[in-house]
Design a protein around this motif. Structure first.
Motif, PDB file in Angstrom:
ATOM      1  N   ALA A   1       0.812  -0.730  -0.286  1.00  0.00           N
ATOM      2  CA  ALA A   1      -0.111   0.256  -0.330  1.00  0.00           C
ATOM      3  C   ALA A   1       0.575   1.255   0.117  1.00  0.00           C
ATOM      4  CB  ALA A   1      -0.731  -0.261   0.975  1.00  0.00           C
ATOM      5  N   ALA A   2       2.098   1.476   0.569  1.00  0.00           N
ATOM      6  CA  ALA A   2       2.788   2.139   0.612  1.00  0.00           C
ATOM      7  C   ALA A   2       4.035   2.999  -0.212  1.00  0.00           C
ATOM      8  CB  ALA A   2       3.740   2.079   1.220  1.00  0.00           C
ATOM      9  N   GLY A   3       3.755   1.803  -1.264  1.00  0.00           N
ATOM     10  CA  GLY A   3       4.299   1.380  -2.400  1.00  0.00           C
ATOM     11  C   GLY A   3       6.459   0.889  -2.750  1.00  0.00           C
ATOM     12  N   ARG A   4       6.068   0.598  -1.537  1.00  0.00           N
ATOM     13  CA  ARG A   4       7.145  -0.190  -1.656  1.00  0.00           C
ATOM     14  C   ARG A   4       7.484  -1.856  -2.042  1.00  0.00           C
ATOM     15  NH1 ARG A   4       8.769   4.877   0.532  1.00  0.00           N
ATOM     16  NH2 ARG A   4       7.261   5.640   2.075  1.00  0.00           N
ATOM     17  N   LEU A   5       6.974  -2.008  -1.815  1.00  0.00           N
ATOM     18  CA  LEU A   5       6.736  -3.203  -2.533  1.00  0.00           C
ATOM     19  C   LEU A   5       5.776  -3.529  -3.580  1.00  0.00           C
ATOM     20  CD1 LEU A   5       8.422  -5.787  -1.978  1.00  0.00           C
ATOM     21  CD2 LEU A   5       5.748  -7.159  -0.719  1.00  0.00           C
ATOM     22  N   GLU A   6       6.114  -4.188  -4.950  1.00  0.00           N
ATOM     23  CA  GLU A   6       5.309  -4.748  -6.237  1.00  0.00           C
ATOM     24  C   GLU A   6       4.339  -5.423  -6.097  1.00  0.00           C
ATOM     25  OE1 GLU A   6       5.428  -3.063  -9.113  1.00  0.00           O
ATOM     26  OE2 GLU A   6       7.589  -1.597  -8.081  1.00  0.00           O
ATOM     27  N   ALA A   7       3.397  -5.367  -6.429  1.00  0.00           N
ATOM     28  CA  ALA A   7       1.701  -6.269  -6.295  1.00  0.00           C
ATOM     29  C   ALA A   7       2.145  -7.578  -6.543  1.00  0.00           C
ATOM     30  CB  ALA A   7       1.253  -5.310  -6.880  1.00  0.00           C
ATOM     31  N   PRO A   8       2.895  -7.504  -7.342  1.00  0.00           N
ATOM     32  CA  PRO A   8       3.656  -9.123  -7.925  1.00  0.00           C
ATOM     33  C   PRO A   8       4.261 -10.045  -7.132  1.00  0.00           C
ATOM     34  CG  PRO A   8       3.461  -8.253  -9.973  1.00  0.00           C
ATOM     35  CD  PRO A   8       3.574  -6.882  -9.002  1.00  0.00           C
TER      36      PRO A   8
ATOM     37  N   ALA B   1       4.703  -9.268  -3.783  1.00  0.00           N
ATOM     38  CA  ALA B   1       3.481  -9.307  -2.491  1.00  0.00           C
ATOM     39  C   ALA B   1       2.953  -9.941  -2.795  1.00  0.00           C
ATOM     40  CB  ALA B   1       3.125  -7.972  -2.451  1.00  0.00           C
ATOM     41  N   ARG B   2       2.585 -10.373  -4.113  1.00  0.00           N
ATOM     42  CA  ARG B   2       1.243 -11.809  -3.668  1.00  0.00           C
ATOM     43  C   ARG B   2       1.963 -12.910  -3.628  1.00  0.00           C
ATOM     44  NH1 ARG B   2      -0.904  -9.712  -7.581  1.00  0.00           N
ATOM     45  NH2 ARG B   2       0.053 -10.379  -9.215  1.00  0.00           N
ATOM     46  N   ASP B   3       3.030 -12.919  -4.228  1.00  0.00           N
ATOM     47  CA  ASP B   3       3.850 -13.948  -4.424  1.00  0.00           C
ATOM     48  C   ASP B   3       4.774 -14.414  -2.813  1.00  0.00           C
ATOM     49  OD1 ASP B   3       3.983 -14.806  -7.130  1.00  0.00           O
ATOM     50  OD2 ASP B   3       5.591 -13.825  -7.461  1.00  0.00           O
ATOM     51  N   LEU B   4       4.930 -13.709  -2.416  1.00  0.00           N
ATOM     52  CA  LEU B   4       5.619 -13.879  -0.860  1.00  0.00           C
ATOM     53  C   LEU B   4       4.224 -14.326  -0.037  1.00  0.00           C
ATOM     54  CD1 LEU B   4       7.410 -10.409  -0.472  1.00  0.00           C
ATOM     55  CD2 LEU B   4       8.231 -12.822  -0.498  1.00  0.00           C
ATOM     56  N   ALA B   5       3.049 -13.787  -0.188  1.00  0.00           N
ATOM     57  CA  ALA B   5       1.859 -13.899   0.793  1.00  0.00           C
ATOM     58  C   ALA B   5       1.830 -15.723   0.771  1.00  0.00           C
ATOM     59  CB  ALA B   5       0.755 -12.617   0.592  1.00  0.00           C
ATOM     60  N   ASP B   6       1.570 -16.217  -0.527  1.00  0.00           N
ATOM     61  CA  ASP B   6       0.879 -17.037  -1.365  1.00  0.00           C
ATOM     62  C   ASP B   6       2.053 -18.131  -0.593  1.00  0.00           C
ATOM     63  OD1 ASP B   6      -0.990 -15.521  -2.370  1.00  0.00           O
ATOM     64  OD2 ASP B   6      -0.449 -15.401  -4.488  1.00  0.00           O
ATOM     65  N   ALA B   7       3.662 -17.939  -0.433  1.00  0.00           N
ATOM     66  CA  ALA B   7       4.341 -18.737  -0.153  1.00  0.00           C
ATOM     67  C   ALA B   7       3.967 -18.861   1.449  1.00  0.00           C
ATOM     68  CB  ALA B   7       5.415 -17.940  -0.622  1.00  0.00           C
ATOM     69  N   TYR B   8       4.326 -17.592   2.317  1.00  0.00           N
ATOM     70  CA  TYR B   8       4.256 -17.627   3.366  1.00  0.00           C
ATOM     71  C   TYR B   8       2.456 -18.378   3.802  1.00  0.00           C
ATOM     72  CZ  TYR B   8       4.144 -15.732   8.073  1.00  0.00           C
ATOM     73  OH  TYR B   8       4.477 -15.745   9.621  1.00  0.00           O
ATOM     74  N   ARG B   9       1.874 -17.783   3.457  1.00  0.00           N
ATOM     75  CA  ARG B   9       0.514 -19.219   3.814  1.00  0.00           C
ATOM     76  C   ARG B   9       0.429 -20.801   3.626  1.00  0.00           C
ATOM     77  NH1 ARG B   9      -2.294 -14.333   2.011  1.00  0.00           N
ATOM     78  NH2 ARG B   9      -3.837 -13.086   3.494  1.00  0.00           N
ATOM     79  N   LEU B  10       1.086 -21.061   2.346  1.00  0.00           N
ATOM     80  CA  LEU B  10       0.227 -22.090   1.780  1.00  0.00           C
ATOM     81  C   LEU B  10       2.338 -22.905   3.474  1.00  0.00           C
ATOM     82  CD1 LEU B  10       0.088 -24.995   0.336  1.00  0.00           C
ATOM     83  CD2 LEU B  10       2.185 -23.971  -1.055  1.00  0.00           C
ATOM     84  N   LEU B  11       3.480 -21.993   3.115  1.00  0.00           N
ATOM     85  CA  LEU B  11       4.394 -22.758   3.966  1.00  0.00           C
ATOM     86  C   LEU B  11       4.081 -23.168   5.295  1.00  0.00           C
ATOM     87  CD1 LEU B  11       7.215 -20.977   2.231  1.00  0.00           C
ATOM     88  CD2 LEU B  11       6.599 -23.165   2.482  1.00  0.00           C
ATOM     89  N   ARG B  12       3.806 -22.140   5.537  1.00  0.00           N
ATOM     90  CA  ARG B  12       2.557 -21.746   7.048  1.00  0.00           C
ATOM     91  C   ARG B  12       1.588 -23.307   7.459  1.00  0.00           C
ATOM     92  NH1 ARG B  12       3.058 -17.558  11.228  1.00  0.00           N
ATOM     93  NH2 ARG B  12       2.601 -20.064  12.119  1.00  0.00           N
ATOM     94  N   THR B  13       1.179 -23.808   6.512  1.00  0.00           N
ATOM     95  CA  THR B  13       0.658 -24.333   6.739  1.00  0.00           C
ATOM     96  C   THR B  13       0.565 -25.691   6.787  1.00  0.00           C
ATOM     97  OG1 THR B  13      -1.875 -23.332   5.822  1.00  0.00           O
ATOM     98  CG2 THR B  13      -2.241 -24.677   5.816  1.00  0.00           C
ATOM     99  N   VAL B  14       1.410 -26.359   5.522  1.00  0.00           N
ATOM    100  CA  VAL B  14       2.051 -27.519   5.680  1.00  0.00           C
ATOM    101  C   VAL B  14       2.827 -27.793   6.849  1.00  0.00           C
ATOM    102  CG1 VAL B  14       3.959 -28.823   4.707  1.00  0.00           C
ATOM    103  CG2 VAL B  14       1.954 -27.398   2.687  1.00  0.00           C
ATOM    104  N   GLU B  15       3.380 -26.757   7.650  1.00  0.00           N
ATOM    105  CA  GLU B  15       4.601 -26.708   8.543  1.00  0.00           C
ATOM    106  C   GLU B  15       3.562 -27.280   8.914  1.00  0.00           C
ATOM    107  OE1 GLU B  15       7.394 -23.523  11.178  1.00  0.00           O
ATOM    108  OE2 GLU B  15       4.790 -22.947  11.016  1.00  0.00           O
TER     109      GLU B  15
END
Length: 898
Positions: free
Chosen positions: A325-332, A334-348
């Motif tokens: 939202a602050a323009g410090r991270l490109e949307a694609p 950000a999406r990759d990081l968030a998707d990865a984080y949710r999946l990795l935490r779930t598998v953990e």
């Protein structure tokens, strides 16, 4: 009466129960021992099951907490497997329970030692995943225990430190000891300073002192997610507030990127067996794993959070959203990081659910890996690996991109170095070699430490390449030498230039073309850090909003610290505006207005701050106030990089009144002292550097008169005693500080004075005489002096002011507006405003590229021409000559009528 769900929800719950029964011994046993929770899950859902678990009772606190934890573990797992709980709700439930358990344990531990005493003076700072409310299924809790010896309950003559340690030990025992009912939380206290030698509970002031003076960069990252979680939360928050400057630094530190990368590399090496995706992969520590998502996000927060409070968000997913939202991270990304984080935490969580084990590894054995995959709802381990693989690969690539590629360092052998420099593009590599030898000699203060030398050598090849292909490399190297020699410490600047090659190219432009900006960098290298932020290339907000921004930054600070903050923020804005000129990013006319907005906003904020400080002793005048007039270029909304501020101080207090403070003053003393305070706030250098030169000589009676006069006295003077030149100055006067009512009153008064009837011949004659005096005392510096030379901006201003005073047309402080209105009445030649704009563009550019006696190069002149809208320097000179001819003709026509 139970309400039984039908359809898809019940089917998903049945499936979750079946998978738990088949693939998790821990959940299988829990469903037998906690049968009511499993039943209510099936019939009412996971949230109802969690509520039932948290209502469990027992005779002792230890038993009650353990039974609740065991039941919650079952409810959360089933809700996760059925898809009823998103990741954030799972981690939130687990974190909330940990908080409540610690609170209960602390209260109990204190009551055991000091019954009936209010539990206070002992705080738990949650770190890591508990700190960010992201606790995982089978995690330990990272804690920092603090106490305040003044408020901690203790027995008789007990030492506060010993009492705090005993409370801490009992807290750990109540949470961690295994009984027949299991345990509550595993506790890890190793994130405290020097855990091998320090007690488990630290005194508040000792902890603050450590983080203010001795902490390491990785500890900054740790405290991004810290919060006061249990015990005396007010005490915990006091600690966190005190160390905010340690965590969130305005000065960029790209060294922290390398430090965090090195930590990650060591983790990868230590856990090498699980560093690559496949059986045995470490979901937490492997390449592209959970830790690298967290580190990547925390690095972005540390880079930007000192300047942008909106990204200071503890939870990883929330922080990704805030950075985007602050323009410090490109949307694609950000999406990759968030998707990865949710999946990795779930598998953990799946891995941990099997046996309630604190593990992050995908099993190596095929049967065990298949079991985890089937618990997740997949066919086998291969399917699980392929599900995870693309996500960890994207995270790994993102994390590896944090630092630039390794650059080959320049040789220490002079002959080889000359060849390398020639290959970079230097036409005189021998001269460049001598510069580098000087830098490497260790004479410069900024290059004496090994860390600084390492950062400098890493940055040098990229910067030299940018200099070599830019304008006049020799000039740029000379200015770089000046900066290196004058820097007290250049480590952060060197690291920034290495980390961001486009900024190295911009730095090379500054060195080649802008000695005024290079001099600023030599004094304050952190100015360049502001360019890391893309918002630095936006126009400043209007003066009122910029003043509010500065006031917000000063809030809660001492007066001296507040002045420093304003100087930093204002000089960063001014520097960024200058860089925009050098980079061809914006029309110089827009930049002149930007400079004026910044100056006016600074005046508003600093005048308010000076008034707040002043009235502590002297109070206020209930029926009077200070009003400030801006004249000259400030009044005309058109400053340059080097402009001073022409000000007149007025007040609206009635004679004979006094201020209402403990040291009351009459209006003259009050407002003259206050005006001097405002001038000092604007002009006196502080540790953060200088701000503006202030010129108050345009006040009534000049340097001999009082610095602040009443509005009534000012009006009388202007109507009865003022010279023509003072009325000419008033043509560009406007109120820049004061209440709206006072500003309106003064604006009306000024317009009335300007509309007084005047004789054209007398005004023109006075103006011509004054201009002749000015030519004698302040002659032009050169033929290119577009301000003072014949047909320059001063001649144009004199012509405009004579016409304004005698015709009452174009009474606007902006010269271009005044000229357009005069042209509409056929009082000036057509298109004379174009001459103003051309010379104004040249003036603002030349204040940067040719200050003092500096002689710009041909490349710099070409850059000036492009900024002014010409294709070449010769073309600009021709336009310049024509513009000055038009202005000279206008001024001469007015002088002849005198």
């Amino acid at each position: 009466m139970l309400v039984i769900d039908r359809g898809d929800s019940r089917k998903a719950r049945n499936n979750a129960l079946e998978r738990a029964e088949a693939h998790s011994p821990f959940l299988r046993d829990a469903m037998r021992s906690q049968a009511p929770i499993a039943a209510i899950f099936l019939n009412q859902g996971a949230r109802a099951a969690a509520r039932l678990a948290l209502d469990a009772e027992a005779d002792t606190l230890e038993a009650r907490l353990r039974r609740r934890r065991h039941g919650l573990a079952l409810a959360v797992a089933l809700g996760d497997l059925a898809g009823e709980f998103p990741l954030e709700e799972i981690t939130g439930l687990l974190s909330d329970f940990a908080d409540s358990s610690m609170n209960a344990a602390i209260t109990d531990a204190i009551a055991e030692r000091t019954p009936g005493v209010e539990p206070q003076g002992f705080a738990v700072i949650a770190m890591g995943k508990l700190g960010s409310h992201e606790l995982n299924y089978s995690s330990d809790v990272d804690l920092l225990l603090l106490f305040d010896s003044a408020t901690l309950p203790k027995r008789g003559r007990d030492d506060a430190g010993e009492a705090a340690v005993r409370i801490g030990r009992r807290l750990i025992e109540l949470l961690q000891r295994r009984t027949a009912d299991g345990y509550v939380q595993r506790v890890d206290l190793r994130l405290r300073p020097s855990p091998e030698v320090t007690p488990i509970a630290l005194p508040l002031h000792a902890a603050i002192s450590h983080y203010e003076s001795s902490a390491l960069p990785w500890e900054r990252a740790a405290f991004i997610r810290a919060r006061a979680a249990a015990g005396d939360k007010l005490l915990g928050q006091r600690f966190l507030d005190a160390i905010q400057p340690f965590v969130w630094r305005r000065s960029l530190d790209f060294g922290v990127i390398e430090e965090v990368r090195q930590i990650s590399a060591r983790i990868r090496d230590h856990y090498a067996q699980g560093s690559r995706i496949g059986p045995g992969f470490d979901l937490k520590r492997g390449r592209g794993g959970i830790r690298e998502v967290e580190f990547f996000v925390q690095i972005q927060q540390m880079i930007h959070g000192g300047r942008d409070a909106s990204v200071r968000v503890p939870a990883t997913l929330d922080a990704i959203e805030a950075l985007t939202a602050a323009g410090r991270l490109e949307a694609p990304a950000a999406r990759d990081l968030a998707d990865a984080y949710r999946l990795l935490r779930t598998v953990e969580h799946r891995v941990q659910m099997v046996d309630d084990a604190q593990t992050h590894l995908l099993p190596s054995a095929p049967d065990a890996l298949d079991n985890v995959a089937q618990l997740h709802g997949l066919k086998n381990g291969d399917a699980l690996i392929e599900l995870v693989r693309p996500h960890v690969e994207k995270v790994g690539e993102q994390f590896d991109s944090l630092s630039p590629e390794e650059r080959k360092q320049l040789s220490n052998d002079p002959d080889i170095l000359r060849r390398e420099l020639a290959e970079l593009g230097f036409t005189d590599p021998a001269s460049a070699t001598r510069h580098i030898a000087d830098w490497r000699s260790g004479k410069a203060r900024s290059l004496r430490s090994p860390t600084a030398q390492q950062a400098f050598e890493a940055m040098l090849p990229g910067l030299l390449q940018a200099i070599a292909v830019g304008a006049d490399p020799d000039h740029a190297l000379n200015r770089l030498s000046d900066i290196v020699e004058r820097l007290s410490s250049g480590i952060n600047l060197f690291r920034l230039l290495e980390a961001r090659p486009p900024l190295a190219q911009l730095f090379a432009k500054i060195l080649a073309h802008a000695p005024a900006l290079a001099d600023q960098l030599a004094r304050r290298p952190e100015l360049f850090e502001g360019l890391f932020d893309a918002s630095s290339f936006e126009m400043p907000p209007d003066a009122d909003n910029f003043g509010r921004l500065l006031a917000s930054a000063m809030q809660g600070q001492s007066y001296d610290v507040a002045l420093d903050r304003v100087r930093r923020m204002v000089n960063e804005r001014r520097f960024a505006l200058g860089v925009q000129l050098i980079d061809g990013h914006r029309d110089p006319l827009d930049v002149t207005e930007g400079y004026a907005r910044v100056a006016e906003g600074a005046l508003i904020a600093l005048a308010d701050a000076a008034l707040d400080e002043f009235k502590k002793a002297h109070g206020v005048f209930p029926e009077g106030e200070l009003v400030v007039l801006g004249l000259g270029r400030l009044g005309g909304h058109s400053l340059t990089h080097a402009s001073d501020l022409d000000l007149i101080y007025l007040h609206t207090a009635e004679p004979g009144a006094t201020s209402d403070g403990r040291k009351p003053l009459g209006p003259n003393d009050y407002f003259n002292r206050l005006a001097n305070r405002v001038t000092a706030a604007l002009s006196v250098p502080t540790a953060a550097g200088p701000l503006y030169e202030v010129d108050t000589r345009l006040r009534p009676e000049g340097a001999k008169g009082m610095i602040a006069v009443s509005l009534d006295a000012f009006e009388r003077y202007q109507r009865q005693e003022a010279w023509t030149w003072e009325h000419m100055a008033l043509c560009r006067a406007r109120p820049v500080f004061g209440s709206p009512a006072a500003r309106d009153r003064i604006s009306t008064m000024i317009e009335g004075i300007l509309r007084m009837p005047r004789d054209f011949a007398k005004i023109a004659g006075d103006a011509a005489k004054m201009r002749a005096d000015m030519e004698r005392h302040k002659p032009p510096h050169s033929k290119l002096d577009v301000k003072l030379g014949p047909g320059g901006l001063v001649d144009l201003e004199f012509a405009v002011h004579v016409l304004q005073l005698t015709t009452h047309v174009g009474l606007d402080t902006r010269l271009e507006v005044a000229l357009e209105q005069l042209e509409a009445e056929s009082l000036v030649p057509t298109n004379i405003v174009d001459a103003l704009k051309l010379l104004s563009r040249m003036l603002v550019m030349m204040r940067l590229v040719a200050p003092g006696s500096v002689k710009p190069t041909a490349d710099t002149w070409h850059m000036v021409a492009l900024a002014c809208g010409a294709a070449s320097w010769d073309e600009l000179l021709a336009e310049h000559d024509a513009a000055r001819q038009r202005i000279a003709e206008l001024w001469n026509s007015i002088r002849k009528e005198a």
